[in-house]
Design an enzyme around this catalytic site. Structure first.
Site, PDB file in Angstrom:
ATOM      1  N   ASN A   1      40.738  42.599  52.855  1.00 56.19           N
ATOM      2  CA  ASN A   1      41.757  41.851  53.595  1.00 56.19           C
ATOM      3  C   ASN A   1      41.907  42.343  55.026  1.00 56.19           C
ATOM      4  OD1 ASN A   1      43.400  44.154  53.389  1.00 56.19           O
ATOM      5  ND2 ASN A   1      45.252  42.905  53.198  1.00 56.19           N
TER       6      ASN A   1
ATOM      7  N   LYS B   1      38.682  36.297  51.093  1.00 55.18           N
ATOM      8  CA  LYS B   1      38.670  37.756  50.907  1.00 55.18           C
ATOM      9  C   LYS B   1      37.367  38.267  50.273  1.00 55.18           C
ATOM     10  CE  LYS B   1      43.687  38.366  50.538  1.00 55.18           C
ATOM     11  NZ  LYS B   1      44.783  39.004  49.820  1.00 55.18           N
TER      12      LYS B   1
ATOM     13  N   GLY C   1      43.435  38.597  38.247  1.00 56.86           N
ATOM     14  CA  GLY C   1      42.630  38.025  39.322  1.00 56.86           C
ATOM     15  C   GLY C   1      42.495  38.999  40.486  1.00 56.86           C
TER      16      GLY C   1
ATOM     17  N   ALA D   1      42.529  37.056  27.883  1.00 57.91           N
ATOM     18  CA  ALA D   1      42.441  38.501  27.627  1.00 57.91           C
ATOM     19  C   ALA D   1      41.095  39.076  28.060  1.00 57.91           C
ATOM     20  CB  ALA D   1      42.687  38.778  26.151  1.00 57.91           C
ATOM     21  N   ALA D   2      40.037  38.287  27.917  1.00 62.65           N
ATOM     22  CA  ALA D   2      38.696  38.787  28.243  1.00 62.65           C
ATOM     23  C   ALA D   2      38.598  39.215  29.712  1.00 62.65           C
ATOM     24  CB  ALA D   2      37.653  37.718  27.943  1.00 62.65           C
TER      25      ALA D   2
ATOM     26  N   ASN E   1      46.827  39.543  30.586  1.00 62.43           N
ATOM     27  CA  ASN E   1      46.389  38.280  31.189  1.00 62.43           C
ATOM     28  C   ASN E   1      46.304  37.179  30.158  1.00 62.43           C
ATOM     29  OD1 ASN E   1      45.555  36.945  33.611  1.00 62.43           O
ATOM     30  ND2 ASN E   1      43.485  36.829  32.762  1.00 62.43           N
ATOM     31  N   ARG E   2      46.544  35.933  30.624  1.00 70.04           N
ATOM     32  CA  ARG E   2      46.434  34.762  29.739  1.00 70.04           C
ATOM     33  C   ARG E   2      45.061  34.761  29.064  1.00 70.04           C
ATOM     34  NH1 ARG E   2      47.032  29.125  32.782  1.00 70.04           N
ATOM     35  NH2 ARG E   2      45.268  30.024  33.916  1.00 70.04           N
TER      36      ARG E   2
ATOM     37  N   LYS F   1      52.285  34.770  58.042  1.00 70.83           N
ATOM     38  CA  LYS F   1      53.288  35.513  58.815  1.00 70.83           C
ATOM     39  C   LYS F   1      52.625  36.653  59.608  1.00 70.83           C
ATOM     40  CE  LYS F   1      57.150  33.693  56.956  1.00 70.83           C
ATOM     41  NZ  LYS F   1      56.951  32.270  57.210  1.00 70.83           N
TER      42      LYS F   1
HETATM   43  P1  ATR Z   1      44.479  35.856  42.847  1.00 74.86           P
HETATM   44  O1  ATR Z   1      43.262  36.135  43.633  1.00 74.86           O
HETATM   45  O2  ATR Z   1      45.689  35.452  43.660  1.00 74.86           O
HETATM   46  O3  ATR Z   1      44.816  36.937  41.868  1.00 74.86           O
HETATM   47  P2  ATR Z   1      43.153  34.271  40.848  1.00 74.86           P
HETATM   48  O4  ATR Z   1      41.995  35.174  40.941  1.00 74.86           O
HETATM   49  O5  ATR Z   1      42.920  32.788  40.816  1.00 74.86           O
HETATM   50  O6  ATR Z   1      44.173  34.499  42.035  1.00 74.86           O
HETATM   51  O7  ATR Z   1      44.000  34.699  39.560  1.00 74.86           O
HETATM   52  C1  ATR Z   1      45.105  33.985  39.138  1.00 74.86           C
HETATM   53  C2  ATR Z   1      45.763  34.726  37.985  1.00 74.86           C
HETATM   54  O8  ATR Z   1      46.933  34.004  37.576  1.00 74.86           O
HETATM   55  C3  ATR Z   1      44.893  34.870  36.751  1.00 74.86           C
HETATM   56  O9  ATR Z   1      45.165  36.093  36.127  1.00 74.86           O
HETATM   57  C4  ATR Z   1      45.359  33.683  35.885  1.00 74.86           C
HETATM   58  O10 ATR Z   1      45.140  33.859  34.497  1.00 74.86           O
HETATM   59  P3  ATR Z   1      43.729  33.422  33.828  1.00 74.86           P
HETATM   60  O11 ATR Z   1      42.748  34.510  34.166  1.00 74.86           O
HETATM   61  O12 ATR Z   1      44.002  33.318  32.388  1.00 74.86           O
HETATM   62  O13 ATR Z   1      43.365  32.098  34.476  1.00 74.86           O
HETATM   63  C5  ATR Z   1      46.829  33.713  36.172  1.00 74.86           C
HETATM   64  N1  ATR Z   1      47.515  32.462  35.874  1.00 74.86           N
HETATM   65  C6  ATR Z   1      47.475  31.316  36.574  1.00 74.86           C
HETATM   66  N2  ATR Z   1      48.264  30.366  36.013  1.00 74.86           N
HETATM   67  C7  ATR Z   1      48.844  30.946  34.919  1.00 74.86           C
HETATM   68  C8  ATR Z   1      49.773  30.489  33.912  1.00 74.86           C
HETATM   69  N3  ATR Z   1      50.279  29.252  33.916  1.00 74.86           N
HETATM   70  N4  ATR Z   1      50.125  31.369  32.945  1.00 74.86           N
HETATM   71  C9  ATR Z   1      49.626  32.628  32.926  1.00 74.86           C
HETATM   72  N5  ATR Z   1      48.746  33.107  33.854  1.00 74.86           N
HETATM   73  C10 ATR Z   1      48.354  32.281  34.830  1.00 74.86           C
END
Ligand code: ATR
Length: 273
Positions: free
Chosen positions: A87, A66, A129, A154-155, A151-152, A16
């Site tokens: 960005n 990015k 992320g 944790a690390a 975060n899913r 957009k």
């Molecule tokens: P962006 O640059 O848009 O932040 P990214 O770096 O790929 O994209 O990060 C995606 C985020 O979405 C991560 O925090 C990812 O969690 P993980 O680090 O555990 O992969 C999170 N994510 C993606 N799918 C998910 C899901 N089904 N449940 C929970 N978290 C999810």
């Protein structure tokens, strides 16, 4: 020659940004051209340099470039350095100035458009992320009572605490670690807004009167926003305001004129149903 700007991404048809910057230019009586350029996944630097060589003055950069945009910068701002991603770029001779306006766009949307001053509030960002990396510093600068990142994996969240030490104090962990805690502002910065997945947020994580914010825009009620509503949250928002506010930051940086964002947000808003 008309001043030229562009947004680079792959894909780019969905962007957009040309519409937003076109509206800003019209409203501020600036003469410029802003186009969308799709670079090949392995050819971002070459296409960007072509644009610079042809007299381009600045660029926005979206997925998946990015990180590369930050690496190409000769003069990255703190916002880009800490996010490890840029960005917005500005070209001056051999120099490439880089900013990351996503976080300030988010904070401006929360505070100015949605009426949620963050000072003294408990703020939770879901995800660790790139989107979260961009948001941490501008949120921390508002002095919330607590800034937590869950975060899913944790690390990955713990790594953020490490990377931002000295700039922001973060509480980090997995979603289960949030049990018994509640937050005034809960931001979904995961990619689940683009899927059918929900986050395993413990019951009670939304404080009474909380705002739930989905960074994804234009997707209506995402699983996260539905989850928030089911938990009794009254105020939900998607990222359309963040998108327009980050664009306004870039426009002001390039042109020295700050456009009014309200009419553009209104025009781009897709109802949350
Ligand atoms: P962006 O640059 O848009 O932040 P990214 O770096 O790929 O994209 O990060 C995606 C985020 O979405 C991560 O925090 C990812 O969690 P993980 O680090 O555990 O992969 C999170 N994510 C993606 N799918 C998910 C899901 N089904 N449940 C929970 N978290 C999810």
């Amino acid at each position: 020659m008309t001043d030229r700007y562009a947004v680079f991404g792959h894909p780019i048809v969905q962007s957009k940004s040309p519409l937003i910057h076109g509206l800003f230019a019209q409203a501020t009586a600036q003469t410029l051209e802003y186009t969308a350029i799709e670079a090949p996944v392995d050819g971002f630097a070459a296409v960007l340099n072509q644009f610079r060589a042809a007299g381009g003055l600045g660029a926005n950069v979206t997925m998946p470039f990015k990180l590369q945009a930050f690496e190409l910068a000769t003069d990255p701002a703190d916002s880009a350095r800490l996010a490890g991603a840029a960005n917005a770029l500005k070209f001056e001779g051999d120099r490439i100035w880089a900013e990351n306006f996503d976080g300030v766009g988010l904070v401006n949307d929360l505070q100015l458009n949605l009426g949620r001053a963050l000072a003294g509030k408990r703020v939770l960002i879901c995800g660790a992320g790139g989107a979260t990396r961009g948001a941490i510093l501008p949120i921390a600068q508002q002095k919330p009572a607590l800034l937590a990142v869950a975060n899913r994996t944790a690390a990955t969240a713990h790594q953020l605490a490490n990377d931002f030490s000295g700039h922001a104090r973060l509480q980090t962990g997995g979603y289960e670690a949030l049990a018994g805690e509640c937050f005034d502002v809960i931001i979904n910065a995961t990619s689940t807004g683009l899927s059918h997945n929900t986050l395993p947020l413990p019951f009670g994580v939304f404080a009474p009167g909380a705002l739930a914010y989905e960074m994804v825009y234009g997707k209506g009620l995402t699983p996260f926003l539905k989850q928030a509503q089911a938990a009794g949250v009254q105020q939900v928002a998607d990222g359309v305001g963040m998108l327009v506010e980050q664009a306004a930051e870039a426009f002001a940086w390039w042109r020295g004129v700050r456009p009014d964002t309200a009419p553009v947000i209104k025009q781009l808003t897709v109802p949350l149903v």
